[in-house]
Motif scaffolding. Sequence first.
Motif, PDB file in Angstrom:
ATOM      1  N   ASN A  77      35.250  19.306  33.205  1.00  0.00           N
ATOM      2  CA  ASN A  77      36.136  20.338  33.734  1.00  0.00           C
ATOM      3  C   ASN A  77      37.566  20.155  33.252  1.00  0.00           C
ATOM      4  O   ASN A  77      38.273  21.130  32.985  1.00  0.00           O
ATOM      5  CB  ASN A  77      36.086  20.332  35.268  1.00  0.00           C
ATOM      6  N   GLN A  91      40.839  28.830  37.038  1.00  0.00           N
ATOM      7  CA  GLN A  91      39.631  28.629  37.839  1.00  0.00           C
ATOM      8  C   GLN A  91      40.034  28.791  39.304  1.00  0.00           C
ATOM      9  O   GLN A  91      40.761  27.974  39.856  1.00  0.00           O
ATOM     10  CB  GLN A  91      39.047  27.237  37.589  1.00  0.00           C
ATOM     11  N   GLY A  93      38.962  29.292  43.269  1.00  0.00           N
ATOM     12  CA  GLY A  93      37.956  29.195  44.325  1.00  0.00           C
ATOM     13  C   GLY A  93      38.417  29.954  45.555  1.00  0.00           C
ATOM     14  O   GLY A  93      39.570  29.801  45.990  1.00  0.00           O
ATOM     15  N   SER A  99      37.825  36.288  48.903  1.00  0.00           N
ATOM     16  CA  SER A  99      37.067  36.716  47.735  1.00  0.00           C
ATOM     17  C   SER A  99      36.722  38.202  47.788  1.00  0.00           C
ATOM     18  O   SER A  99      36.842  38.920  46.790  1.00  0.00           O
ATOM     19  CB  SER A  99      35.781  35.887  47.622  1.00  0.00           C
ATOM     20  N   VAL A 120      38.379  32.964  36.464  1.00  0.00           N
ATOM     21  CA  VAL A 120      36.975  32.704  36.749  1.00  0.00           C
ATOM     22  C   VAL A 120      36.916  32.436  38.248  1.00  0.00           C
ATOM     23  O   VAL A 120      37.481  31.454  38.737  1.00  0.00           O
ATOM     24  CB  VAL A 120      36.428  31.505  35.967  1.00  0.00           C
ATOM     25  N   HIS A 122      35.149  31.641  41.854  1.00  0.00           N
ATOM     26  CA  HIS A 122      34.017  30.960  42.474  1.00  0.00           C
ATOM     27  C   HIS A 122      34.096  31.197  43.983  1.00  0.00           C
ATOM     28  O   HIS A 122      35.105  30.866  44.607  1.00  0.00           O
ATOM     29  CB  HIS A 122      34.061  29.454  42.209  1.00  0.00           C
ATOM     30  N   GLN A 123      33.054  31.764  44.579  1.00  0.00           N
ATOM     31  CA  GLN A 123      33.063  32.003  46.017  1.00  0.00           C
ATOM     32  C   GLN A 123      32.287  30.912  46.736  1.00  0.00           C
ATOM     33  O   GLN A 123      31.197  30.521  46.330  1.00  0.00           O
ATOM     34  CB  GLN A 123      32.454  33.362  46.355  1.00  0.00           C
ATOM     35  N   SER A 124      32.872  30.418  47.831  1.00  0.00           N
ATOM     36  CA  SER A 124      32.222  29.404  48.649  1.00  0.00           C
ATOM     37  C   SER A 124      32.813  29.502  50.045  1.00  0.00           C
ATOM     38  O   SER A 124      33.631  30.376  50.324  1.00  0.00           O
ATOM     39  CB  SER A 124      32.449  28.003  48.051  1.00  0.00           C
ATOM     40  N   GLU A 132      36.699  21.286  46.463  1.00  0.00           N
ATOM     41  CA  GLU A 132      36.690  21.484  45.010  1.00  0.00           C
ATOM     42  C   GLU A 132      38.113  21.511  44.440  1.00  0.00           C
ATOM     43  O   GLU A 132      38.334  21.071  43.311  1.00  0.00           O
ATOM     44  CB  GLU A 132      35.962  22.785  44.654  1.00  0.00           C
ATOM     45  N   PHE A 138      38.867  23.366  40.834  1.00  0.00           N
ATOM     46  CA  PHE A 138      39.546  24.656  40.914  1.00  0.00           C
ATOM     47  C   PHE A 138      41.041  24.453  40.685  1.00  0.00           C
ATOM     48  O   PHE A 138      41.633  23.486  41.186  1.00  0.00           O
ATOM     49  CB  PHE A 138      39.340  25.319  42.275  1.00  0.00           C
TER      50      PHE A 138
END
Length: 301
Positions: A77, A91, A93, A99, A120, A122-124, A132, A138
């Motif tokens: 990464n 990146q 998150g 989101s 980019v 990222h969903q969480s 992260e 991220f």
Amino acid sequence: MELKQLRSFAAVVRYGSFTRAAENTYLSQPTISTHIRALEEELNTQLLLRDTKNLQVTPRGQELYECACRMLELQDNLLQRWRQSDQHIIQLGASTIPSAYILPEVLPRYGKENPGSYFVVHQSDSRQVIEEVAGGLFDVGMSGMPCQEESIRCEPFFRDRMVLITPVSRRFLAMQSQGEQALAELLREPIILREPGSGSQKSADRFLAQMGLRETELRVTARVNDQESIKNLVSGGLGVSIVSEKAVRDFVAEKRLLAFPLPPGSAERDLYLLLPRHASADSLRFCSFVRQFYGASQPAE
């Protein structure tokens, strides 16, 4: 201990043989063997049990494999971020609410003002986003709960409100005139909750505590992490739920759901920007834009 040795070891464990590890890492089999032997000598322990037919990972080998995977992921990464730095790729998150309902407002506007920037996403859940960002995966995070990690700068940028939603029916319409008095009766209905790692669920837990209720006293009919699914399930009559007012604004306007305000002290919650202490210029620029977009004050230095 060198990263190339760990990469060879992780490949052997992953593919279950020296031959397949060599093929997938584009190294010779003797090189793979040399890397494994060097690790075992340095660590003074046997990592693999091997004979002509079988290969087994020892307990210490499994422990090293798990650590090696994490280290190699961080390396990959880091190198990827450095390669992307000239391209201004961030990146990002984001937990569920940012989101689905914040980024669609922010990113198009930011993209117009910064056409060379790319994301980019990222969903969480909020807890995972925090982990992260802390782990360096991220560049920027958006979370529904605050963060106590020393390695992360946590800044509120948006004040959200939580509401209790119900299906549209004569009974629930009549209860809207009762104000806060209706909440105790509504909480006897079947209820849909979020998962524990969700910032929305943390806010719901605070409201339930204020009402003197434990989760075990509720008629929990489902746990769902997707906000749109919750809206559709409540609209379809599965139960009630406690959600972000911003998330259900469209369904309420379309008269597909009813929203009951929560009492002061439990209704409001903040959404947070998460930044590593050594954030890139692109990440800082984006976070500054988000704060200005929602009118948030500048963070204290």
